[in-house]
Design a protein around this motif. Structure first.
Motif, PDB file in Angstrom:
ATOM      1  N   ASP A  17      13.907 -10.170   1.835  1.00  0.00           N
ATOM      2  CA  ASP A  17      14.263  -9.045   2.868  1.00  0.00           C
ATOM      3  C   ASP A  17      13.103  -8.573   2.180  1.00  0.00           C
ATOM      4  O   ASP A  17      12.088  -7.771   3.582  1.00  0.00           O
ATOM      5  CB  ASP A  17      15.378  -8.920   2.225  1.00  0.00           C
ATOM      6  CG  ASP A  17      16.886  -9.605   2.851  1.00  0.00           C
ATOM      7  OD1 ASP A  17      15.941 -10.461   3.593  1.00  0.00           O
ATOM      8  OD2 ASP A  17      17.552  -9.422   2.760  1.00  0.00           O
ATOM      9  N   GLU A  18      12.733  -7.761   1.480  1.00  0.00           N
ATOM     10  CA  GLU A  18      11.268  -6.461   1.204  1.00  0.00           C
ATOM     11  C   GLU A  18       9.978  -7.014   1.317  1.00  0.00           C
ATOM     12  O   GLU A  18       9.492  -6.780   2.815  1.00  0.00           O
ATOM     13  CB  GLU A  18      11.651  -6.358  -0.343  1.00  0.00           C
ATOM     14  CG  GLU A  18      10.145  -5.332  -1.023  1.00  0.00           C
ATOM     15  CD  GLU A  18      11.442  -4.035  -0.272  1.00  0.00           C
ATOM     16  OE1 GLU A  18      10.093  -3.144  -0.218  1.00  0.00           O
ATOM     17  OE2 GLU A  18      12.161  -3.962  -0.337  1.00  0.00           O
ATOM     18  N   PHE A 119       2.584  -9.569  -1.785  1.00  0.00           N
ATOM     19  CA  PHE A 119       2.763  -8.204  -1.792  1.00  0.00           C
ATOM     20  C   PHE A 119       1.152  -7.127  -2.040  1.00  0.00           C
ATOM     21  O   PHE A 119       0.885  -5.786  -1.493  1.00  0.00           O
ATOM     22  CB  PHE A 119       3.742  -7.154  -2.956  1.00  0.00           C
ATOM     23  CG  PHE A 119       5.027  -7.699  -2.579  1.00  0.00           C
ATOM     24  CD1 PHE A 119       5.726  -6.720  -1.611  1.00  0.00           C
ATOM     25  CD2 PHE A 119       5.560  -7.988  -4.089  1.00  0.00           C
ATOM     26  CE1 PHE A 119       6.902  -7.263  -1.901  1.00  0.00           C
ATOM     27  CE2 PHE A 119       7.397  -8.089  -3.242  1.00  0.00           C
ATOM     28  CZ  PHE A 119       8.161  -7.537  -2.081  1.00  0.00           C
ATOM     29  N   LYS A 120       0.629  -7.960  -2.586  1.00  0.00           N
ATOM     30  CA  LYS A 120      -0.832  -7.022  -2.701  1.00  0.00           C
ATOM     31  C   LYS A 120      -1.811  -7.451  -0.863  1.00  0.00           C
ATOM     32  O   LYS A 120      -2.481  -6.545  -0.982  1.00  0.00           O
ATOM     33  CB  LYS A 120      -2.227  -8.162  -3.741  1.00  0.00           C
ATOM     34  CG  LYS A 120      -1.353  -8.075  -5.152  1.00  0.00           C
ATOM     35  CD  LYS A 120      -1.521  -6.787  -5.791  1.00  0.00           C
ATOM     36  CE  LYS A 120      -3.023  -6.326  -5.433  1.00  0.00           C
ATOM     37  NZ  LYS A 120      -3.644  -4.371  -6.720  1.00  0.00           N
ATOM     38  N   ILE A 121      -1.388  -7.676  -0.104  1.00  0.00           N
ATOM     39  CA  ILE A 121      -1.952  -8.540   0.828  1.00  0.00           C
ATOM     40  C   ILE A 121      -1.013  -7.294   2.373  1.00  0.00           C
ATOM     41  O   ILE A 121      -2.268  -6.949   2.770  1.00  0.00           O
ATOM     42  CB  ILE A 121      -1.623  -9.609   1.783  1.00  0.00           C
ATOM     43  CG1 ILE A 121      -2.389 -10.739   0.755  1.00  0.00           C
ATOM     44  CG2 ILE A 121      -2.002 -10.027   2.740  1.00  0.00           C
ATOM     45  CD1 ILE A 121      -1.882 -12.408   0.680  1.00  0.00           C
ATOM     46  N   ILE A 130       4.985  -3.535  -7.904  1.00  0.00           N
ATOM     47  CA  ILE A 130       5.091  -4.487  -7.401  1.00  0.00           C
ATOM     48  C   ILE A 130       6.085  -5.554  -8.670  1.00  0.00           C
ATOM     49  O   ILE A 130       6.879  -6.363  -8.506  1.00  0.00           O
ATOM     50  CB  ILE A 130       3.630  -5.232  -7.262  1.00  0.00           C
ATOM     51  CG1 ILE A 130       3.354  -5.004  -6.251  1.00  0.00           C
ATOM     52  CG2 ILE A 130       4.054  -7.374  -7.320  1.00  0.00           C
ATOM     53  CD1 ILE A 130       2.061  -5.311  -6.079  1.00  0.00           C
ATOM     54  N   ILE A 131       5.278  -5.210  -9.767  1.00  0.00           N
ATOM     55  CA  ILE A 131       6.263  -6.186 -11.534  1.00  0.00           C
ATOM     56  C   ILE A 131       7.357  -5.258 -11.045  1.00  0.00           C
ATOM     57  O   ILE A 131       8.309  -6.123 -11.778  1.00  0.00           O
ATOM     58  CB  ILE A 131       4.670  -5.630 -12.151  1.00  0.00           C
ATOM     59  CG1 ILE A 131       3.186  -6.728 -11.786  1.00  0.00           C
ATOM     60  CG2 ILE A 131       5.490  -6.263 -14.019  1.00  0.00           C
ATOM     61  CD1 ILE A 131       2.685  -5.953 -13.131  1.00  0.00           C
ATOM     62  N   MET A 132       7.174  -4.239 -11.250  1.00  0.00           N
ATOM     63  CA  MET A 132       9.047  -3.728 -11.787  1.00  0.00           C
ATOM     64  C   MET A 132       9.558  -3.969 -10.417  1.00  0.00           C
ATOM     65  O   MET A 132      10.807  -4.546 -10.668  1.00  0.00           O
ATOM     66  CB  MET A 132       9.164  -1.997 -12.028  1.00  0.00           C
ATOM     67  CG  MET A 132       7.816  -1.551 -12.748  1.00  0.00           C
ATOM     68  SD  MET A 132       8.087  -2.419 -14.352  1.00  0.00           S
ATOM     69  CE  MET A 132       9.758  -1.598 -14.729  1.00  0.00           C
ATOM     70  N   LEU A 133       9.439  -3.780  -9.310  1.00  0.00           N
ATOM     71  CA  LEU A 133      10.314  -5.156  -8.019  1.00  0.00           C
ATOM     72  C   LEU A 133      10.417  -6.059  -8.578  1.00  0.00           C
ATOM     73  O   LEU A 133      11.366  -6.702  -8.591  1.00  0.00           O
ATOM     74  CB  LEU A 133       9.419  -4.667  -6.689  1.00  0.00           C
ATOM     75  CG  LEU A 133      10.246  -4.739  -5.341  1.00  0.00           C
ATOM     76  CD1 LEU A 133      10.979  -4.424  -5.114  1.00  0.00           C
ATOM     77  CD2 LEU A 133       8.818  -4.791  -3.753  1.00  0.00           C
ATOM     78  N   LEU A 241       5.026   5.493   0.876  1.00  0.00           N
ATOM     79  CA  LEU A 241       4.474   6.049  -0.006  1.00  0.00           C
ATOM     80  C   LEU A 241       4.670   5.630  -1.348  1.00  0.00           C
ATOM     81  O   LEU A 241       4.246   6.203  -2.601  1.00  0.00           O
ATOM     82  CB  LEU A 241       5.670   7.342  -0.665  1.00  0.00           C
ATOM     83  CG  LEU A 241       6.512   8.431   0.722  1.00  0.00           C
ATOM     84  CD1 LEU A 241       7.727   8.757   0.719  1.00  0.00           C
ATOM     85  CD2 LEU A 241       5.157   9.443   0.714  1.00  0.00           C
ATOM     86  N   GLY A 242       4.354   4.315  -0.849  1.00  0.00           N
ATOM     87  CA  GLY A 242       3.428   3.210  -2.565  1.00  0.00           C
ATOM     88  C   GLY A 242       5.128   2.673  -2.947  1.00  0.00           C
ATOM     89  O   GLY A 242       4.755   1.997  -4.142  1.00  0.00           O
ATOM     90  N   LYS A 243       6.279   2.854  -2.152  1.00  0.00           N
ATOM     91  CA  LYS A 243       7.511   2.843  -2.778  1.00  0.00           C
ATOM     92  C   LYS A 243       7.910   1.385  -2.172  1.00  0.00           C
ATOM     93  O   LYS A 243       7.312   1.311  -1.310  1.00  0.00           O
ATOM     94  CB  LYS A 243       8.121   3.926  -2.972  1.00  0.00           C
ATOM     95  CG  LYS A 243       7.516   4.810  -3.790  1.00  0.00           C
ATOM     96  CD  LYS A 243       6.980   4.209  -5.512  1.00  0.00           C
ATOM     97  CE  LYS A 243       8.094   5.285  -6.448  1.00  0.00           C
ATOM     98  NZ  LYS A 243       7.884   4.795  -7.855  1.00  0.00           N
ATOM     99  N   GLU A 244       8.980   1.127  -3.481  1.00  0.00           N
ATOM    100  CA  GLU A 244       9.323  -0.384  -2.217  1.00  0.00           C
ATOM    101  C   GLU A 244      10.456   0.362  -1.105  1.00  0.00           C
ATOM    102  O   GLU A 244      10.898   1.399  -1.077  1.00  0.00           O
ATOM    103  CB  GLU A 244      10.640  -0.649  -3.095  1.00  0.00           C
ATOM    104  CG  GLU A 244      11.218  -0.204  -3.532  1.00  0.00           C
ATOM    105  CD  GLU A 244      12.217  -1.307  -4.886  1.00  0.00           C
ATOM    106  OE1 GLU A 244      12.971  -0.697  -4.125  1.00  0.00           O
ATOM    107  OE2 GLU A 244      12.777  -1.050  -6.255  1.00  0.00           O
ATOM    108  N   THR A 245      10.832  -0.230  -0.535  1.00  0.00           N
ATOM    109  CA  THR A 245      11.379   0.251   0.877  1.00  0.00           C
ATOM    110  C   THR A 245      13.930   0.800   0.516  1.00  0.00           C
ATOM    111  O   THR A 245      13.272   1.250   0.781  1.00  0.00           O
ATOM    112  CB  THR A 245      12.006  -0.591   1.640  1.00  0.00           C
ATOM    113  OG1 THR A 245      13.140  -1.687   0.862  1.00  0.00           O
ATOM    114  CG2 THR A 245      11.211  -1.764   2.415  1.00  0.00           C
ATOM    115  N   GLY A 246      13.483   1.086  -0.743  1.00  0.00           N
ATOM    116  CA  GLY A 246      14.571   1.561  -1.323  1.00  0.00           C
ATOM    117  C   GLY A 246      14.294   3.327  -1.225  1.00  0.00           C
ATOM    118  O   GLY A 246      15.226   3.694  -1.902  1.00  0.00           O
TER     119      GLY A 246
END
Length: 311
Positions: A17-18, A119-121, A130-133, A241-246
């Motif tokens: 989904d992300e 994610f990089k694209i 990305i790695i933490m996600l 903001l450079g963060k995941e959607t949540g």
């Protein structure tokens, strides 16, 4: 009239989904050129599989050899390219029903490096995020080459966070900064009238000539801004903001303790009450002079490099 971003993905339940949400928002921001997981011939679209393949061939050493005909798909070589079915599986976090009929099983770990590459694209998150996600959704490298490549990325990421002042840590719950007294003196002598003094004096270290300031009133402005955002916009601005959607929801629920100064500056640009304040001035001075006072937080390993990555 401002164009409105629309999506059917109201809730983000998994890594697929992300990815799909980020692709859709990337396409919205990058219009008129769209990345699509299907092979369309339209001039305004690009096939995501080819973009992914090209990215991996340029990014990773082992894929460069595979590009020139060295094909040995085992645990030593691992991931390479993606077709329509595979992209569908990744984005929907499951395999197609036609493959289920053949008793195939979905192994998301075998797509680790491809998910990282997607994610990089899209370009919203840095390597650490990305790695933490991926870690959040318990996705781990399956192939040996994937492990080797991601290890190199982790080491590079660690050095960036250690050496680049803009990647240093800021405590999002306490809103405290430590500055040299000389910078504070510069601020007090600054005749600019639009600086807002919303700080609380916490303490002063005479020996090291440092001052500790707290800006809790500004924190309230940020939380109020986040609270008023519609659900979809919270996700979109989280990406900006450079963060995941949540991210924004996590902040409102008190789940986020540290962010980077880079993320903080992006928040300042979004929240008008944070602009042209003493706080913004001091953060930018801290980064420009690379004085290390706030960077000391990184030495405490607040981003869990040693604990999670063994670095």
């Amino acid at each position: 009239m401002r164009k409105e971003f629309k999506t059917k993905l109201i809730e983000i339940k998994n890594i697929g989904d992300e990815l799909r949400f980020q692709r859709e928002y990337y396409n919205f921001k990058q219009s008129p050129y769209k990345l699509t997981p299907r092979m369309y011939n339209g001039r305004k679209s690009k096939y995501l599989g080819e973009v992914l393949k090209e990215f991996m061939e340029n990014e990773f050493d082992y894929t460069k050899y595979m590009k020139h005909g060295v094909r040995n798909f085992n645990k030593n070589y691992g991931e390479y390219g993606a077709n329509e079915t595979m992209l569908y599986d990744i984005e929907h976090n499951k395999i197609r029903k036609s493959k289920e009929a053949n008793r195939e099983k979905y192994n998301i770990n075998s797509y680790y490096l491809r998910i990282y590459s997607l994610f990089k694209i899209y370009g919203f998150l840095d390597d650490y995020e990305i790695i933490m996600l991926l870690d959040k959704y318990k996705v781990n490298p399956y192939f040996e080459q994937s492990e080797k490549e991601i290890r190199k990325i982790k080491e590079k990421c660690f050095l960036e966070y250690k050496e680049n002042p803009i990647k240093s840590a800021f405590n999002l719950k306490k809103w405290i900064i430590v500055i040299p007294s000389s910078i504070m003196e510069d601020l007090l002598s600054n005749n600019t009238t639009n600086l807002k003094n919303t700080k609380k004096f916490v303490g002063k270290n005479i020996v090291n000539k440092k001052m500790t300031l707290q800006f809790l009133s500004l924190k309230k402005y940020m939380l109020n801004y986040f609270l008023e955002l519609p659900s979809i916009e919270k996700k979109c601005i989280s990406l900006e903001l450079g963060k995941e959607t949540g991210f924004i929801e996590d902040v409102l629920e008190g789940n986020i303790e540290y962010i980077t100064l880079e993320t903080l500056l992006k928040i300042i640009d979004k929240v008008k009450e944070l602009k042209n304040t003493d706080f913004e001035y001091l953060i930018k001075r801290d980064i420009e002079e690379q004085n290390g006072d706030n960077i000391l937080e990184t030495e405490k390993d607040v981003f869990n490099f040693r604990k999670k990555w063994g670095i």
